[in-house]
Design a protein around this motif. Structure first.
Motif, PDB file in Angstrom:
ATOM      1  N   LYS A 164     -44.865  17.390  10.922  1.00  0.00           N
ATOM      2  CA  LYS A 164     -44.802  17.254   9.464  1.00  0.00           C
ATOM      3  C   LYS A 164     -44.470  15.794   9.141  1.00  0.00           C
ATOM      4  N   THR A 165     -44.660  15.432   7.864  1.00  0.00           N
ATOM      5  CA  THR A 165     -44.419  14.046   7.450  1.00  0.00           C
ATOM      6  C   THR A 165     -43.211  13.982   6.513  1.00  0.00           C
ATOM      7  N   LYS A 166     -42.848  12.751   6.154  1.00  0.00           N
ATOM      8  CA  LYS A 166     -41.711  12.599   5.240  1.00  0.00           C
ATOM      9  C   LYS A 166     -42.018  13.234   3.885  1.00  0.00           C
ATOM     10  N   LYS A 167     -43.295  13.250   3.522  1.00  0.00           N
ATOM     11  CA  LYS A 167     -43.668  13.882   2.248  1.00  0.00           C
ATOM     12  C   LYS A 167     -43.317  15.382   2.269  1.00  0.00           C
ATOM     13  N   ASP A 168     -43.634  16.030   3.392  1.00  0.00           N
ATOM     14  CA  ASP A 168     -43.294  17.458   3.535  1.00  0.00           C
ATOM     15  C   ASP A 168     -41.789  17.659   3.476  1.00  0.00           C
ATOM     16  N   PHE A 169     -41.059  16.768   4.166  1.00  0.00           N
ATOM     17  CA  PHE A 169     -39.599  16.919   4.228  1.00  0.00           C
ATOM     18  C   PHE A 169     -38.974  16.735   2.844  1.00  0.00           C
ATOM     19  N   ILE A 170     -39.521  15.784   2.088  1.00  0.00           N
ATOM     20  CA  ILE A 170     -38.987  15.516   0.745  1.00  0.00           C
ATOM     21  C   ILE A 170     -39.201  16.735  -0.158  1.00  0.00           C
ATOM     22  N   ALA A 217     -22.456  27.265  -1.464  1.00  0.00           N
ATOM     23  CA  ALA A 217     -23.451  26.224  -1.162  1.00  0.00           C
ATOM     24  C   ALA A 217     -24.078  26.493   0.212  1.00  0.00           C
ATOM     25  N   LEU A 218     -23.253  26.883   1.186  1.00  0.00           N
ATOM     26  CA  LEU A 218     -23.785  27.150   2.529  1.00  0.00           C
ATOM     27  C   LEU A 218     -24.672  28.393   2.520  1.00  0.00           C
ATOM     28  N   MET A 219     -24.276  29.383   1.748  1.00  0.00           N
ATOM     29  CA  MET A 219     -25.095  30.592   1.625  1.00  0.00           C
ATOM     30  C   MET A 219     -26.463  30.238   1.041  1.00  0.00           C
ATOM     31  N   TYR A 273     -32.205  29.642   1.799  1.00  0.00           N
ATOM     32  CA  TYR A 273     -33.387  28.782   1.612  1.00  0.00           C
ATOM     33  C   TYR A 273     -34.096  28.568   2.958  1.00  0.00           C
ATOM     34  N   MET A 274     -33.315  28.321   3.990  1.00  0.00           N
ATOM     35  CA  MET A 274     -33.889  28.131   5.343  1.00  0.00           C
ATOM     36  C   MET A 274     -34.627  29.395   5.775  1.00  0.00           C
ATOM     37  N   HIS A 275     -33.954  30.520   5.582  1.00  0.00           N
ATOM     38  CA  HIS A 275     -34.518  31.792   6.020  1.00  0.00           C
ATOM     39  C   HIS A 275     -35.838  32.061   5.299  1.00  0.00           C
ATOM     40  N   LYS A 276     -35.835  31.797   3.998  1.00  0.00           N
ATOM     41  CA  LYS A 276     -37.033  32.018   3.177  1.00  0.00           C
ATOM     42  C   LYS A 276     -38.190  31.134   3.648  1.00  0.00           C
ATOM     43  N   HIS A 277     -37.863  29.941   4.163  1.00  0.00           N
ATOM     44  CA  HIS A 277     -38.919  29.006   4.579  1.00  0.00           C
ATOM     45  C   HIS A 277     -39.169  29.018   6.085  1.00  0.00           C
ATOM     46  N   GLY A 278     -38.655  30.029   6.773  1.00  0.00           N
ATOM     47  CA  GLY A 278     -38.938  30.172   8.206  1.00  0.00           C
ATOM     48  C   GLY A 278     -38.323  29.092   9.073  1.00  0.00           C
ATOM     49  N   VAL A 279     -37.212  28.510   8.617  1.00  0.00           N
ATOM     50  CA  VAL A 279     -36.519  27.506   9.437  1.00  0.00           C
ATOM     51  C   VAL A 279     -35.458  28.266  10.252  1.00  0.00           C
ATOM     52  N   VAL A 280     -35.559  28.195  11.582  1.00  0.00           N
ATOM     53  CA  VAL A 280     -34.627  28.988  12.390  1.00  0.00           C
ATOM     54  C   VAL A 280     -33.369  28.186  12.697  1.00  0.00           C
ATOM     55  N   MET A 310     -34.434  22.664  -1.667  1.00  0.00           N
ATOM     56  CA  MET A 310     -33.144  23.107  -1.122  1.00  0.00           C
ATOM     57  C   MET A 310     -31.993  22.634  -2.018  1.00  0.00           C
ATOM     58  N   ILE A 311     -32.067  21.378  -2.425  1.00  0.00           N
ATOM     59  CA  ILE A 311     -30.996  20.815  -3.272  1.00  0.00           C
ATOM     60  C   ILE A 311     -30.915  21.597  -4.587  1.00  0.00           C
ATOM     61  N   ALA A 312     -32.079  21.839  -5.207  1.00  0.00           N
ATOM     62  CA  ALA A 312     -32.063  22.577  -6.481  1.00  0.00           C
ATOM     63  C   ALA A 312     -31.493  23.976  -6.278  1.00  0.00           C
ATOM     64  N   SER A 313     -31.844  24.598  -5.143  1.00  0.00           N
ATOM     65  CA  SER A 313     -31.358  25.967  -4.914  1.00  0.00           C
ATOM     66  C   SER A 313     -29.839  25.992  -4.711  1.00  0.00           C
TER      67      SER A 313
END
Ligand code: ASP
Ligand code: MG
Length: 326
Positions: free
Chosen positions: A143-149, A43-45, A50-57, A155-158
């Motif tokens: 960003k807004t809550k819509k973006d976060f959702i 799950a952590l992997m 997912y973070m890496h793919k979306h540019g979240v550092v 992320m959850i599905a992945s």
């Protein structure tokens, strides 16, 4: 193959909490724990990729700081004095998440962070509380809550997909069946649910749900944004796991204006002295406009592996009110 060196029949460990060194050793040695930790690793992997793919550092967490999340519910203080300064154990990385986005080159950040929340011993019965736990703390700038959702749904599905693919044998050994949720996850308003189901709405919806879901608008800490035109409406949310597993994530859009922050701290009778530096930053207009949330790791693993009590997903349980062995 796991070998038990201690007589299993003498102890009952899993659902009662370890009372002795031997029980705590058996808890660690249990084969179930191995399957659970494998699910957690996957799950952590899934989250990291997912973070890496979306540019979240990713940034590393801090554990001691002069100012931390005030938490809007009862708990004992956990702090130490060090060279004349009072340092608090992290209750969440919220303030630091916001501050890290002061860096112009970073607009999406996450931490995998230990949190210490010394809550009432009564919470031991919920099966969902640890006084020391970890969360994936995420924050986005502008960003807004819509973006976060949208981001978090993916992320959850992945997580489901990766765990189901990599841990089929572990899930089978744990007698756990999962199915990938349909996206977008359902979004409810807390006001509607309260009207329909009464105060216990979180529990009731979690019990009847088959997929994780969002509920919007909770009155919480000063930092979650309240609508200026519609006082009492908060642009925040929780995600819940289905099948009665309850809360998964809390978060929201954040306050950034100094006068709103001060107003809300006063409303919550927050000791403003305890947030002196944060308030200096906000008074300079420096708090970035952000949105984010924190996903409880042990709660996620409890759900994914179908455990009744959260103590069973940790090697070294920290259950409120329970004696710690290791
Ligand atoms: N305040 C949340 C928590 O409970 C985290 C967040 O809002 O991002 O840790
Ligand atoms: Mg919460």
């Amino acid at each position: 193959m796991v070998i038990y060196h201690l007589a299993l029949s003498v102890f009952s460990v899993n659902d009662t909490g370890a009372q002795s060194m031997k029980e705590a050793v058996l808890h660690i040695k249990s084969e179930k724990r191995m399957h659970i930790l494998r699910v957690q690793s996957s799950a952590l992997m899934a989250i990291h990729s997912y973070m890496h793919k979306h540019g979240v550092v990713q940034s590393m967490p801090i554990i001691l700081s002069p100012e931390t999340d005030p938490l809007n519910h009862p708990h004992f203080d956990a702090s130490v004095e060090y060279y004349g300064q009072r340092l608090h154990l992290t209750k969440s990385m919220i303030l630091h998440k916001q501050l890290s986005l002061l860096n112009d080159g970073i607009d999406k950040i996450y931490f995998m962070s230990p949190n210490v929340r010394l809550e009432d011993g009564k919470l031991k019965e919920t099966g969902r509380h640890l006084f020391e736990f970890s969360q994936v703390d995420i924050e986005f700038k502008d960003k807004t809550k819509k973006d976060f959702i949208r981001f978090t749904d993916g992320m959850i599905a992945s997580i489901y997909k990766f765990v189901m693919r990599k841990c089929a044998d572990d899930l089978k050994a744990l007698d756990r069946t999962l199915k990938v949720p349909k996206l977008p996850l359902k979004v409810y308003e807390s006001e509607d649910l309260r009207k329909e189901l009464g105060e216990d709405f979180e529990k009731l919806v979690s019990h009847r749900a088959e997929d994780p879901f969002w509920i919007m608008n909770f009155r919480r800490e000063f930092y979650d944004r309240e609508d200026k035109e519609r006082r009492g409406y908060y642009h925040n949310y929780d995600i819940f796991w289905p099948e009665g597993y309850g809360e998964a994530l809390s978060g929201g859009e954040r306050e950034w204006e100094h006068k709103e922050i001060v107003r809300k701290m006063a409303e919550r009778k927050t000791n403003m002295k305890a947030f002196d530096t944060y308030l200096q930053v906000s008074s300079q207009g420096l708090i970035p406009r952000t949105v984010g949330g924190g996903l409880g790791i042990e709660r996620m693993v409890r759900y994914l592996t179908g455990q009744k009590h959260i103590r069973d997903v940790t090697l070294f349980p920290r259950v409120p009110g329970e004696r710690i062995i290791f």
